[in-house]
Design a protein around this motif. Structure first.
Motif, short mmCIF file in Angstrom:
data_model
loop_
_atom_site.label_atom_id
_atom_site.label_comp_id
_atom_site.label_asym_id
_atom_site.label_seq_id
_atom_site.Cartn_x
_atom_site.Cartn_y
_atom_site.Cartn_z
N PRO A 49 15.03 -1.19 -0.30
CA PRO A 49 14.31 -1.31 0.94
C PRO A 49 12.91 -0.32 0.83
CG PRO A 49 16.40 0.11 1.15
CD PRO A 49 16.28 -0.76 -0.09
N ILE A 50 12.86 0.61 0.01
CA ILE A 50 11.82 1.40 0.04
C ILE A 50 10.71 0.57 -0.67
CG2 ILE A 50 10.65 3.55 -1.03
CD1 ILE A 50 13.55 4.41 -1.12
N VAL A 51 11.06 -0.14 -1.81
CA VAL A 51 10.04 -0.99 -2.59
C VAL A 51 9.61 -2.22 -1.62
CG1 VAL A 51 9.78 -2.74 -4.61
CG2 VAL A 51 10.97 -0.54 -4.82
N LEU A 52 10.49 -2.91 -1.02
CA LEU A 52 10.12 -4.03 0.01
C LEU A 52 9.43 -3.74 1.05
CD1 LEU A 52 10.82 -6.78 0.78
CD2 LEU A 52 12.81 -5.97 2.23
N ALA A 53 9.56 -2.50 1.67
CA ALA A 53 8.52 -1.96 2.70
C ALA A 53 7.15 -1.66 2.09
CB ALA A 53 9.25 -0.63 3.24
N ALA A 54 7.24 -1.09 0.87
CA ALA A 54 5.93 -0.92 0.31
C ALA A 54 5.10 -2.23 -0.11
CB ALA A 54 6.08 -0.18 -1.23
N VAL A 55 5.91 -3.23 -0.76
CA VAL A 55 5.29 -4.43 -0.96
C VAL A 55 4.68 -5.44 0.22
CG1 VAL A 55 5.51 -6.84 -1.91
CG2 VAL A 55 6.70 -4.87 -3.24
N ALA A 56 5.61 -5.23 1.36
CA ALA A 56 5.25 -5.73 2.61
C ALA A 56 3.95 -5.15 3.30
CB ALA A 56 6.29 -5.74 3.56
N GLY A 57 4.11 -3.85 3.28
CA GLY A 57 2.92 -2.96 3.76
C GLY A 57 1.70 -3.29 2.97
N LEU A 58 1.75 -3.35 1.68
CA LEU A 58 0.60 -3.65 0.99
C LEU A 58 -0.14 -5.00 1.26
CD1 LEU A 58 -1.05 -2.81 -1.59
CD2 LEU A 58 0.43 -3.96 -3.24
N VAL A 59 0.66 -5.89 1.28
CA VAL A 59 -0.01 -7.52 1.66
C VAL A 59 -0.41 -7.31 2.98
CG1 VAL A 59 0.60 -9.79 1.89
CG2 VAL A 59 1.70 -8.43 0.00
N ALA A 60 0.29 -6.78 3.92
CA ALA A 60 -0.19 -7.02 5.30
C ALA A 60 -1.46 -6.09 5.50
CB ALA A 60 1.10 -6.39 6.25
N GLY A 61 -1.39 -4.89 4.89
CA GLY A 61 -2.50 -3.77 5.01
C GLY A 61 -3.80 -4.39 4.51
N ALA A 62 -3.77 -4.94 3.23
CA ALA A 62 -4.87 -5.36 2.70
C ALA A 62 -5.53 -6.46 3.49
CB ALA A 62 -4.81 -5.81 0.90
N LEU A 63 -4.70 -7.33 3.73
CA LEU A 63 -5.27 -8.56 4.61
C LEU A 63 -5.81 -7.96 6.13
CD1 LEU A 63 -2.78 -11.34 3.96
CD2 LEU A 63 -4.91 -11.05 2.92
N SER A 64 -5.16 -6.91 6.58
CA SER A 64 -5.60 -6.55 7.77
C SER A 64 -6.84 -5.70 7.57
CB SER A 64 -4.31 -5.51 8.44
OG SER A 64 -4.81 -5.11 9.62
N MET A 65 -7.07 -4.87 6.45
CA MET A 65 -8.29 -4.15 6.40
C MET A 65 -9.41 -4.97 6.16
SD MET A 65 -7.95 -0.66 6.64
CE MET A 65 -9.28 -0.10 5.58
N ALA A 66 -9.28 -6.01 5.62
CA ALA A 66 -10.37 -7.00 4.98
C ALA A 66 -10.84 -7.66 6.29
CB ALA A 66 -9.91 -7.91 3.91
N ALA A 67 -9.59 -8.22 6.93
CA ALA A 67 -10.05 -8.81 8.17
C ALA A 67 -10.56 -8.07 9.37
CB ALA A 67 -8.81 -9.50 8.87
N GLY A 68 -10.25 -7.12 9.68
CA GLY A 68 -10.66 -5.82 10.29
C GLY A 68 -12.25 -5.48 9.99
N GLU A 69 -12.56 -5.17 8.77
CA GLU A 69 -13.80 -4.78 8.46
C GLU A 69 -14.80 -5.93 8.58
OE1 GLU A 69 -15.93 -2.27 6.98
OE2 GLU A 69 -14.06 -1.16 7.66
N TYR A 70 -14.21 -7.27 8.25
CA TYR A 70 -15.10 -8.34 8.75
C TYR A 70 -15.50 -8.43 9.98
CZ TYR A 70 -17.16 -13.16 8.34
OH TYR A 70 -17.94 -14.28 8.28
N VAL A 71 -14.59 -8.52 10.84
CA VAL A 71 -14.60 -8.81 12.27
C VAL A 71 -15.57 -7.66 12.91
CG1 VAL A 71 -13.66 -8.71 14.23
CG2 VAL A 71 -12.60 -9.77 12.72
N SER A 72 -15.18 -6.24 12.35
CA SER A 72 -16.06 -5.07 12.78
C SER A 72 -17.54 -5.28 12.54
CB SER A 72 -15.34 -3.76 12.32
OG SER A 72 -16.37 -2.64 12.72
N VAL A 73 -17.79 -5.51 11.22
CA VAL A 73 -19.10 -5.56 10.94
C VAL A 73 -19.69 -6.66 11.26
CG1 VAL A 73 -20.67 -5.54 8.60
CG2 VAL A 73 -18.61 -4.08 8.81
#
Length: 233
Positions: A49-73
């Motif tokens: 569960p630790i690794v699963l949470a890390a992988v899910a957080g990594l994928v979701a976080g990277a996409l969210s950061m990129a999308a958030g930066e793009y929309v914000s800028v």
């Protein structure tokens, strides 16, 4: 030989846009994935569960950061373009008033009234819009927003930063996983702070202190939440 074309080579301000996005992304990746993994580790006795949470957080976080930066800028870019269009209209409708405003700007910066007016006249004759965009609106080539650059820098940096604590979750002992994650994350943050300070030409100690203090707060709170809920997964 120093010229107008290379005078910024020894400065760091031209790196500010992509460096801000990259440091924000990497810092968020390290702290977010570490905090998430620590929270799960505090309530779990197994690695999966630790690794699963890390992988899910990594994928979701990277996409969210990129999308958030793009929309914000992009929003910032839209505002800049709207202001430039408004300035074009004002220059067409009241050129004399606009030139006087430009002269006042230069006067406030320290020029004598006559000199300020002369500078405003010459710049208006050369390129009125460029002068107003630069000196009235404060938009220039260095500060102008670039949505794609910011989105890529932020998303890629989050991925690189997030992979580091995920590797710890994969290979560190399950017993005491929280402490392994915390220890390695502090090391990662120190390295990131040093790189950011070196790239941006600022003080290393201040950068490291700032980044580790806030990272520690985030991870400690995540561990507390995991222990408080005490849900075994």
């Amino acid at each position: 030989m120093l010229t107008i074309d290379n005078y910024l080579d020894s400065h760091y301000i031209h790196r500010s846009n992509w460096l801000r996005a990259a440091v924000l992304g990497a810092n968020d990746g390290i702290i977010s994935i570490s905090s998430l993994a620590i929270g799960i580790a505090a309530a779990s006795n197994s690695r999966e569960p630790i690794v699963l949470a890390a992988v899910a957080g990594l994928v979701a976080g990277a996409l969210s950061m990129a999308a958030g930066e793009y929309v914000s800028v992009s929003s910032q870019t839209d505002i800049e373009h709207a202001d430039i269009e408004r300035e074009k209209k004002e220059l067409a409708e009241m050129p004399e008033e606009e030139m006087q405003i430009l002269a006042q700007i230069y006067e406030q910066r320290g020029l004598k009234k006559e000199t300020a007016l002369q500078v405003a006249k010459e710049l208006t004759e050369a390129d009125a819009l460029a002068a107003h965009v630069r000196d009235e609106l404060g938009i220039n080539e260095i500060s102008q927003a670039n949505p794609l650059q910011a989105a890529f820098a932020s998303g890629a940096a989050f991925t690189v930063g997030g992979v580091l604590p995920m590797l710890v979750a994969l290979f560190a002992p399950v017993k005491g996983m929280e402490y392994w994650l915390y220890g390695f994350t502090i090391v990662f943050l120190i390295v990131l702070g040093s790189i950011a300070a070196k790239t941006g030409g600022s003080g290393i100690f201040k950068s490291i202190l700032r980044i580790t203090i806030w990272g520690t707060i985030a991870m400690v709170l995540s561990a507390v939440v995991g222990h408080l809920f005490g849900v075994k997964v």
